[in-house]
Write an enzyme that holds these catalytic residues in place. Structure first.
Site, PDB file in Angstrom:
ATOM      1  N   ALA A 150      39.736  33.531  34.402  1.00 32.46           N
ATOM      2  CA  ALA A 150      38.505  33.103  34.474  1.00 32.46           C
ATOM      3  C   ALA A 150      38.411  31.742  35.558  1.00 32.46           C
ATOM      4  O   ALA A 150      39.415  31.360  35.843  1.00 32.46           O
ATOM      5  CB  ALA A 150      38.218  32.267  33.107  1.00 32.46           C
ATOM      6  N   TRP A 152      36.809  27.989  37.112  1.00 36.70           N
ATOM      7  CA  TRP A 152      36.736  26.644  36.800  1.00 36.70           C
ATOM      8  C   TRP A 152      35.314  26.178  36.393  1.00 36.70           C
ATOM      9  O   TRP A 152      35.257  24.809  35.851  1.00 36.70           O
ATOM     10  CB  TRP A 152      37.411  25.816  37.523  1.00 36.70           C
ATOM     11  CG  TRP A 152      37.011  25.939  39.117  1.00 36.70           C
ATOM     12  CD1 TRP A 152      37.930  26.763  40.045  1.00 36.70           C
ATOM     13  CD2 TRP A 152      35.807  25.520  39.912  1.00 36.70           C
ATOM     14  NE1 TRP A 152      37.323  26.576  41.292  1.00 36.70           N
ATOM     15  CE2 TRP A 152      35.957  25.855  41.067  1.00 36.70           C
ATOM     16  CE3 TRP A 152      34.722  24.881  39.410  1.00 36.70           C
ATOM     17  CZ2 TRP A 152      34.995  25.837  42.035  1.00 36.70           C
ATOM     18  CZ3 TRP A 152      33.704  24.781  40.406  1.00 36.70           C
ATOM     19  CH2 TRP A 152      33.917  25.177  41.657  1.00 36.70           C
ATOM     20  N   LYS A 176      43.998  33.982  31.295  1.00 35.45           N
ATOM     21  CA  LYS A 176      44.451  32.990  32.026  1.00 35.45           C
ATOM     22  C   LYS A 176      43.221  32.142  32.514  1.00 35.45           C
ATOM     23  O   LYS A 176      42.430  32.452  33.378  1.00 35.45           O
ATOM     24  CB  LYS A 176      45.157  33.238  33.434  1.00 35.45           C
ATOM     25  CG  LYS A 176      45.977  32.484  34.101  1.00 35.45           C
ATOM     26  CD  LYS A 176      46.152  32.856  35.557  1.00 35.45           C
ATOM     27  CE  LYS A 176      45.237  32.747  36.688  1.00 35.45           C
ATOM     28  NZ  LYS A 176      44.917  31.126  36.803  1.00 35.45           N
ATOM     29  N   PRO A 177      43.294  30.872  32.070  1.00 33.09           N
ATOM     30  CA  PRO A 177      42.157  30.074  32.675  1.00 33.09           C
ATOM     31  C   PRO A 177      42.630  29.512  33.862  1.00 33.09           C
ATOM     32  O   PRO A 177      43.671  29.553  34.374  1.00 33.09           O
ATOM     33  CB  PRO A 177      42.174  28.694  31.533  1.00 33.09           C
ATOM     34  CG  PRO A 177      43.616  28.873  31.258  1.00 33.09           C
ATOM     35  CD  PRO A 177      44.221  30.271  31.180  1.00 33.09           C
ATOM     36  N   SER A 178      41.591  28.985  34.513  1.00 34.81           N
ATOM     37  CA  SER A 178      41.705  28.181  35.871  1.00 34.81           C
ATOM     38  C   SER A 178      42.943  27.388  35.558  1.00 34.81           C
ATOM     39  O   SER A 178      42.808  26.367  34.638  1.00 34.81           O
ATOM     40  CB  SER A 178      40.663  27.787  36.415  1.00 34.81           C
ATOM     41  OG  SER A 178      40.897  26.859  37.551  1.00 34.81           O
ATOM     42  N   GLU A 179      43.786  27.008  36.533  1.00 36.21           N
ATOM     43  CA  GLU A 179      44.738  25.967  36.510  1.00 36.21           C
ATOM     44  C   GLU A 179      44.278  24.547  36.535  1.00 36.21           C
ATOM     45  O   GLU A 179      44.662  23.322  36.016  1.00 36.21           O
ATOM     46  CB  GLU A 179      45.833  26.086  37.679  1.00 36.21           C
ATOM     47  CG  GLU A 179      45.354  25.647  38.880  1.00 36.21           C
ATOM     48  CD  GLU A 179      44.575  27.018  39.594  1.00 36.21           C
ATOM     49  OE1 GLU A 179      44.726  26.973  40.905  1.00 36.21           O
ATOM     50  OE2 GLU A 179      44.488  28.030  38.918  1.00 36.21           O
ATOM     51  N   ALA A 231      37.389  37.495  48.175  1.00 37.50           N
ATOM     52  CA  ALA A 231      38.710  37.480  48.565  1.00 37.50           C
ATOM     53  C   ALA A 231      39.859  37.951  47.678  1.00 37.50           C
ATOM     54  O   ALA A 231      40.575  38.779  47.567  1.00 37.50           O
ATOM     55  CB  ALA A 231      39.181  36.361  49.205  1.00 37.50           C
ATOM     56  N   THR A 232      39.523  37.220  46.450  1.00 38.99           N
ATOM     57  CA  THR A 232      40.532  37.432  45.134  1.00 38.99           C
ATOM     58  C   THR A 232      40.125  38.948  44.572  1.00 38.99           C
ATOM     59  O   THR A 232      41.001  39.560  44.130  1.00 38.99           O
ATOM     60  CB  THR A 232      40.235  36.420  43.996  1.00 38.99           C
ATOM     61  OG1 THR A 232      40.597  35.241  44.642  1.00 38.99           O
ATOM     62  CG2 THR A 232      41.172  36.673  42.853  1.00 38.99           C
ATOM     63  N   GLU A 250      33.266  40.220  38.561  1.00 39.27           N
ATOM     64  CA  GLU A 250      32.268  39.528  38.805  1.00 39.27           C
ATOM     65  C   GLU A 250      32.431  38.367  39.989  1.00 39.27           C
ATOM     66  O   GLU A 250      32.994  37.463  39.868  1.00 39.27           O
ATOM     67  CB  GLU A 250      31.616  38.667  37.444  1.00 39.27           C
ATOM     68  CG  GLU A 250      30.536  37.927  37.833  1.00 39.27           C
ATOM     69  CD  GLU A 250      30.285  36.774  36.660  1.00 39.27           C
ATOM     70  OE1 GLU A 250      29.365  36.117  36.630  1.00 39.27           O
ATOM     71  OE2 GLU A 250      30.913  36.612  35.736  1.00 39.27           O
ATOM     72  N   CYS A 284      27.222  30.821  40.480  1.00 40.66           N
ATOM     73  CA  CYS A 284      26.876  31.869  41.342  1.00 40.66           C
ATOM     74  C   CYS A 284      25.321  32.362  41.267  1.00 40.66           C
ATOM     75  O   CYS A 284      25.092  33.076  42.119  1.00 40.66           O
ATOM     76  CB  CYS A 284      27.796  32.938  40.890  1.00 40.66           C
ATOM     77  SG  CYS A 284      27.439  33.753  39.105  1.00 40.66           S
TER      78      CYS A 284
END
Length: 366
Positions: A150, A152, A176-179, A231-232, A250, A284
């Site tokens: 996910a 941020w 995994k959430p954003s760091e 890119a990811t 997404e 987005c």
């Protein structure tokens, strides 16, 4: 009152600290450190994936009614702790408290309740005899272990969007959430551990290049779900191709607005002020480009300039703020660089804002 933070990684049914280097979690309003959060190690990722695989056999065979009841229980718990979740989201993301409490938490609760209903109302093609002596049918089976990553900008809402349909469909998840914004995910993990069977959802904070990369390439993962940039997304597809994982991507979007000459300019301005700048434009679907007819152009520019210049941000009383800061210094500087490049063009005029706010946080005046 001092706010308490959950920092344990959820692996199976137990919580434990991360085993790798700490990632600094900052308050975007001030730039100050909230805490250092150790990220998951590869061993912890392995154990989380193993726990999800172990849970899949039992969870995938539960009935829609059982899974629906679990989703409803999660929704009820979030609703009961709405103020705590909102305060934590506002702290970690810089969101105005009214937006977090009034807009996002109700939508998050509704997401879990929606899929609680949807899982009991699935439709399929009618079985038929398409070959003499044989009857065809469609059977729905869960995919398996889903690795969900996910972003941020809407940490808790994105978690809801990813978890509710996945576990509602009988899958298990390593999330995994954003760091940068892990705090509400770790708070929700406590509720998930109480409501769901062991291993159905595992929560591992960490960076994309470490935890995320190891997770998407893991042979124990059957599907990858990403909300992030293009890119990811390309890296995800490359990783998925190696073991033919399913993907749900997404990626970054653009939302151009076309304003015709017969448009009601006042209504257009009201919509653009709201939906172009909500969440500091970190969305987005933010209205980010406007194409206007010649007859309405001048009035639209003048009225929109006045409307945007009145957006409240950076006030000490957070209940009066309409938008918050950008998520990080890097993001603020990136936005500022776009505006500076625009200023250098002879055919572009900056009619309002376009400046860093000197209050210590990551604010940028629109």
């Amino acid at each position: 009152m001092t706010m308490q933070f959950d920092t344990g990684l959820l692996i199976g049914g137990a919580f434990e600290p991360g085993q790798e280097q700490g990632e600094k979690v900052l308050n975007p309003r001030t730039g100050e450190l909230i805490l250092d959060l150790a990220e998951a190690s590869t061993d912890q990722v392995d154990r989380a994936v193993a726990a999800a695989n172990a849970a899949f056999g039992g969870w995938s065979r539960t009935t829609p009614a059982e899974r629906s009841a679990a989703l409803l229980a999660i929704a009820d718990r979030i609703e009961a702790e709405a103020d705590g979740f909102a305060a934590l989201e506002a702290l970690n993301c810089g969101k105005p408290i009214n937006a977090a409490r009034g807009d996002e938490i109700p939508a998050i609760v509704d997401c879990f309740r929606f899929f609680a209903g949807a899982v009991r109302c699935q439709h399929g093609s009618i079985a038929g005899e398409y070959l003499a002596g044989h009857t065809s049918m469609i059977r729905r089976d869960a995919v398996g272990v889903v690795a969900s990553i996910a972003p941020w900008n809407y940490p808790l809402m994105m978690m809801a969007w990813k978890l509710a349909p996945a576990i509602g469909g009988g899958n298990t998840v390593v999330f995994k959430p954003s760091e940068q914004t892990p705090l509400t995910a770790l708070k929700l993990a406590r509720i998930l551990a109480e409501v769901l069977p062991e291993g159905v959802v595992n929560v591992l904070p960490g960076r994309g290049e470490t935890v995320g990369n190891y997770l998407i390439n893991h042979r124990g993962v059957d599907m990858i779900s990403l909300t992030g940039d293009v890119a990811t997304g390309k890296k995800m597809l490359d990783a998925a191709a190696k073991t033919v994982k399913r993907t749900h991507l997404e990626l970054g979007g653009k939302a151009p607005v076309v304003v015709f000459d017969d448009a009601d300019v006042a209504e257009v301005v009201e919509g653009l002020r709201a939906f172009g700048y909500y969440n500091a434009g970190q969305d987005c679907t933010a209205a980010c480009r406007i194409y206007a007819g010649r007859k309405v152009y001048d009035n639209l520019v003048a009225d929109l300039t006045a409307a945007v210049s009145s957006i409240a941000l950076g006030n000490e009383d957070d209940t009066t703020n309409e938008i918050g800061p950008l998520i990080s210094l890097r993001q603020r500087d990136r936005v500022a660089s776009f505006v500076e490049r625009a200023r250098e063009q002879s055919h572009i005029a900056v009619t309002t804002g376009g400046e860093v706010m000197g209050n210590g946080g990551f604010y940028y005046r629109p």
